[in-house]
Design a protein around this motif. Structure first.
Motif, PDB file in Angstrom:
ATOM      1  N   SER A 115       1.047   2.505  -4.845  1.00  0.00           N
ATOM      2  CA  SER A 115       2.236   3.047  -4.171  1.00  0.00           C
ATOM      3  C   SER A 115       1.874   3.754  -2.869  1.00  0.00           C
ATOM      4  O   SER A 115       2.649   3.729  -1.911  1.00  0.00           O
ATOM      5  N   SER A 127       2.881  -9.609  -2.669  1.00  0.00           N
ATOM      6  CA  SER A 127       4.224  -9.994  -2.221  1.00  0.00           C
ATOM      7  C   SER A 127       5.064  -8.757  -1.895  1.00  0.00           C
ATOM      8  O   SER A 127       5.834  -8.740  -0.927  1.00  0.00           O
ATOM      9  N   GLU A 128       4.861  -7.721  -2.682  1.00  0.00           N
ATOM     10  CA  GLU A 128       5.622  -6.483  -2.444  1.00  0.00           C
ATOM     11  C   GLU A 128       5.214  -5.850  -1.099  1.00  0.00           C
ATOM     12  O   GLU A 128       6.058  -5.373  -0.335  1.00  0.00           O
ATOM     13  N   LEU A 188       1.611   1.027  -0.336  1.00  0.00           N
ATOM     14  CA  LEU A 188       2.956   0.578   0.058  1.00  0.00           C
ATOM     15  C   LEU A 188       3.586   1.578   1.047  1.00  0.00           C
ATOM     16  O   LEU A 188       4.183   1.168   2.064  1.00  0.00           O
ATOM     17  N   ARG A 207       6.710  -7.920   1.717  1.00  0.00           N
ATOM     18  CA  ARG A 207       8.154  -7.665   1.855  1.00  0.00           C
ATOM     19  C   ARG A 207       8.369  -6.330   2.587  1.00  0.00           C
ATOM     20  O   ARG A 207       9.209  -6.224   3.496  1.00  0.00           O
ATOM     21  N   THR A 208       7.572  -5.354   2.229  1.00  0.00           N
ATOM     22  CA  THR A 208       7.691  -4.028   2.860  1.00  0.00           C
ATOM     23  C   THR A 208       7.359  -4.103   4.346  1.00  0.00           C
ATOM     24  O   THR A 208       8.065  -3.539   5.194  1.00  0.00           O
TER      25      THR A 208
END
Ligand code: KIV
Ligand code: ZN
Length: 521
Positions: free
Chosen positions: A116, A152-153, A119, A156-157
């Motif tokens: 996290s 992938s996350e 991210l 996307r971010t």
């Protein structure tokens, strides 16, 4: 329908940061100009936060290049991004390239960050970079070893935060073509937002697969590939630009892709990089190695002379090399020898060709490659009676501390055996003086060079001499593990050439050259 592929060149960043490849500011600017001529789309000029020198070099490149994008690398840190932007803000088309690692192994051991946190950093830094620059590339370092769902996350971010290019590197050269291609397919399926941006491949060559992996990525939808001239880069290097471009061009049928690269500038770019870094490419390197367009096998040479397409899948001219080379060596055939003689201006009869071909084979057994000057020397003595040349029968040389260097030389000439001795300033001087006494031909040594042609204490040495005989300079060359014998043979070769040339000129009998001081033995 052909796809337009963007070429992102990182010779000045990923390439330059590898051992033995560093360049100073002027060198980077020179190389960047060449890359602009070569026609790559993006020139990654460096990593400005790494050092003041790198910052200044990136800024100079950004201020010099007018036709292409100039990118600067930054970690996912606002301070890095500020430094990168400062360096490239004057570019006509600037690009900030932000990266962060996304594999578990890198996040845990290198970054000490949770998923996290990565991210959050992605969101913050891409947004920040985008507030400064309209073109932002985001790289997921070690993407090929990252968990696909997390990767992938992150992607996307990054796209949501404004990234215009998403690069998924095979940072450690671990991927296989099938696996790397599948990763792009999976990401495109999982993140439909990738549709509106450019996906990019960046491959390292640890398993020798960098180009193959990049091609697999192209087959799976990437619109940008990252590469370096001569394949320089971290460890085993990056995907080689010249190999990628020529694979795409030569196999357009398979890849259906076009680029803006002017392939005729490839060789000059490779040469310039080697000159600037001192890092030479291996002889058998694809496209730009010395052997890439050289043919030695007789069957190949014969095929080449009938139709170059028999053994060449692209023309040397298409990469900026003037012509192919038929190397004369022990594998060459008659056809190639004849062709080279014709190119050198010698029109040979069949009998002459047979004789010269035999001489080339003999010579090629003793030395690896027969150069033009060797061939000319052979051609010049082809109709000479060999008993009219001087042959070395033996030498004995003594030299050392506190003694006068002395050489005794035995020669054969016209069925006679001759021997004489002389002293000199050194063993080679004594040797040449003895030869001069024996032959009665005075020569002035203009150049004397010994080069080691193999390694170790028993290395073969090549002696080459240039000797002025009465105003005309002749060369001689010999290989030997004994440099004194090599010195005598090389000198005699030059002397024999001088005598043949003289004989041709005035039709004179050379028997008069035999010195009266020579002792018949
Ligand atoms: O190999 C790599 O992951 C990189 C990134 C910084 C793009 O060079
Ligand atoms: Zn890299």
């Amino acid at each position: 329908m052909e796809k337009r592929l963007h070429i992102f060149d990182t010779t000045l960043r990923d390439g330059e940061q590898s051992p033995g490849c560093s360049m100073n500011l002027e060198e980077k600017v020179r190389m960047a100009r060449k890359l602009e001529e070569l026609g790559v789309d993006v020139i990654e000029a460096g990593f400005p936060v790494a050092s003041q020198g790198d910052f200044e070099a990136v800024r100079s490149v950004a201020r010099t290049i007018r036709q292409r994008s100039v990118a600067a690398l930054a970690r996912a840190l606002r301070s890095d991004i500020d430094r990168a932007w400062e360096a490239i803000r004057d570019a006509v088309q600037p690009r900030i390239h932000v990266f962060i690692a996304t594999s578990d192994i890198h996040m845990k051991h290198k970054l000490n960050k949770t998923r996290s946190q990565v991210l959050a950093d992605t969101l913050d830094t891409v947004r920040y970079a985008r507030s400064l620059c309209s073109d932002v590339e985001f790289s997921c370092e070690d993407a090929s070893r990252s968990d696909l769902v997390f990767l992938s996350e992150v992607i996307r971010t990054a796209i949501g935060a404004g990234a215009t290019v998403i690069n998924l590197p095979d940072t450690v050269g671990y991927a296989t073509p099938a696996g790397y291609g599948a990763m792009f397919r999976a990401v495109r399926n999982a993140v439909p937002e990738t549709c509106g941006i450019i996906l990019s491949a960046h491959c390292h060559n640890d398993l020798g697969l960098a180009v193959a992996n990049s091609l697999a990525a192209i087959e799976n939808g990437v619109l940008q590939v990252e590469c370096t001239v001569n394949g320089i880069g971290e460890r085993a290097g990056n995907a080689a630009l010249e190999e990628l471009i020529m694979a795409l061009r030569t196999r357009k049928d398979a890849y259906k892709t076009v680029t803006s690269v002017n392939t005729e500038e490839i060789y000059a770019s490779s040469k310039l990089l080697s000159e600037l870094t001192g890092m030479q490419v291996q002889r058998n390197k694809a496209i730009v190695g010395a052997n890439a367009f050289s043919h030695e096998a007789g069957i190949h040479q014969d095929g080449m002379l009938k139709n170059a397409m028999t053994y060449e899948i692209m023309t040397p001219q298409s990469v900026g090399i003037r012509h192919s080379i038929l190397v004369l060596g022990k594998h060459s055939g008659r056809h190639a020898v004849k062709q080279r003689c014709t190119e050198l201006g010698y029109d040979l009869s069949q009998a002459d060709l047979d004789r010269v071909y035999g001489m080339v084979c003999n010579l090629a057994d003793r030395k690896k490659e027969v150069f033009d000057e060797d061939l000319i020397a052979l051609l010049d003595v082809r109709d000479v009676d060999h008993s009219e040349l001087y042959h070395l029968d033996g030498i004995q040389v003594s030299s050392g501390t506190n003694m006068m260097p002395t050489a005794t030389v035995a020669l054969r000439y016209g069925g006679r055996k001759l021997a004489d001795s002389a002293t000199g300033d050194g063993p080679v001087d004594a040797l040449y003086k003895a030869i001069e006494r024996l032959t009665g031909v005075a020569g002035m040594l203009m150049e004397y060079k010994i080069t080691s042609v193999s390694a170790g204490r028993d290395a073969m040495g090549e002696v080459s001499v240039r000797v002025d005989f009465g105003g005309v300079v002749h060369t001689g060359r010999a290989m030997s593990t004994d440099v004194v014998t090599g010195s005598a043979t090389a000198y005699l070769e030059a002397l024999n050439r001088a005598l043949v040339a003289q004989k041709r000129k005035n039709g004179q009998s050379r028997s008069e050259h035999v010195s009266a001081t020579a002792t018949a033995v």
